[in-house]
Design a protein around this motif. Structure first.
Motif, PDB file in Angstrom:
ATOM      1  N   ALA A   1     -47.574 -26.794 -43.168  1.00  0.00           N
ATOM      2  CA  ALA A   1     -46.128 -26.570 -43.216  1.00  0.00           C
ATOM      3  C   ALA A   1     -45.314 -27.840 -43.434  1.00  0.00           C
TER       4      ALA A   1
ATOM      5  N   MET B   1     -45.442 -18.608 -42.393  1.00  0.00           N
ATOM      6  CA  MET B   1     -46.703 -19.281 -42.666  1.00  0.00           C
ATOM      7  C   MET B   1     -47.531 -18.497 -43.670  1.00  0.00           C
TER       8      MET B   1
ATOM      9  N   ARG C   1     -51.389 -25.502 -38.648  1.00  0.00           N
ATOM     10  CA  ARG C   1     -50.005 -25.152 -39.016  1.00  0.00           C
ATOM     11  C   ARG C   1     -49.231 -26.368 -39.493  1.00  0.00           C
ATOM     12  N   ASN C   2     -49.327 -27.467 -38.745  1.00  0.00           N
ATOM     13  CA  ASN C   2     -48.547 -28.662 -39.071  1.00  0.00           C
ATOM     14  C   ASN C   2     -48.946 -29.247 -40.422  1.00  0.00           C
TER      15      ASN C   2
END
Length: 247
Positions: free
Chosen positions: A44, A1, A40-41
């Motif tokens: 990413a 990340m 995060r989703n």
């Protein structure tokens, strides 16, 4: 990340009190939990959102007739869950999870659907299991029980794990469309807003009014292409027009 964020400007540090009166309020536990995963989703996963409309005129007539019979009351949500379960069988690439590190795609043979629930503390997503083997009434009963538990006692991680796809509905509030964030490790999420009357050409050359339900399908473009997303939404729209959903 960290590699994804490398080279970006740092987050701005601002003294907001220099501009006027402020109040600081920390995020609660659920909000922090959800924020971490959604952030995060979004970063990413290469998101694309496909928007479409489903004609639910006949569905609404059947649903109201069903509810008048005194059986389990149905909203549109359990019927959408059933339609999603059938769509996952027809489009197995949607019932999958990608491991970016190994480049491996896991295709699932089970059908579990997450249903986003708005709670006083924030958003939770209980998972309804084996939706392909249950009636709309059974699904409705489970959604009601898990939603009540989510709003009162809270849910365990087990009750929020194992989903194949997520449904999030704003139909009780309104809106025309939105961009739901994919709930990793799933590869797609379906958002719906409030059905609205829409004029269409009638057979006699006049105007007929139909109830149209907006569909907003966000998907991971690494796994799903735009054509399949369009076909997936069309499939759901066709299933919503079928009386078999009430079986």
């Amino acid at each position: 990340m960290s590699d994804l964020l490398a080279g970006l400007a740092p987050w701005p540090a601002v003294d907001f009190s220099a501009f006027g009166e402020v109040e600081q309020k920390p995020l609660n536990k659920i909000q922090k939990f959800v924020a971490a995963f959604l952030g995060r989703n979004w970063v990413a996963i290469p998101h694309v959102t496909h928007n479409d409309d489903a004609d639910v005129t006949d569905l609404e007539a059947r649903r109201q007739a069903h509810n008048m019979q005194g059986s389990t009351k149905l909203t549109a949500v359990p019927l959408l869950v059933k339609a999603l379960a059938e769509a996952l069988a027809a489009f197995p690439q949607f019932n999958a999870s990608l491991d970016p590190a190994s480049g491996t795609l896991t295709l699932k043979k089970y059908v579990h659907v997450g249903v986003a629930v708005d709670t006083p503390g924030g958003l939770l997503v209980p998972v309804i299991r084996d939706c392909d083997k249950k009636s709309a009434s059974q699904i409705a009963t489970e959604i009601a029980a898990l939603s009540e538990k989510a709003r009162t006692k809270g849910l365990s991680m087990t009750e929020m794990s194992g989903g194949c796809i997520t449904l999030t509905s704003l139909g009780h509030i309104g809106g025309n469309s939105f961009t739901p964030i994919v709930n990793a490790p799933e590869v797609a999420i379906l958002g719906v807003t409030r059905a609205r009357p829409w004029p269409v050409p009638a057979r006699d050359g006049g105007i007929a009014w139909r109830q149209m339900l907006p569909l907003s399908l966000s998907y991971d473009h690494r796994v799903i292409n735009g054509a399949d997303a369009a076909r997936f939404c069309r499939f759901i729209a066709q299933r919503l027009a079928s009386a078999e959903l009430f079986d």
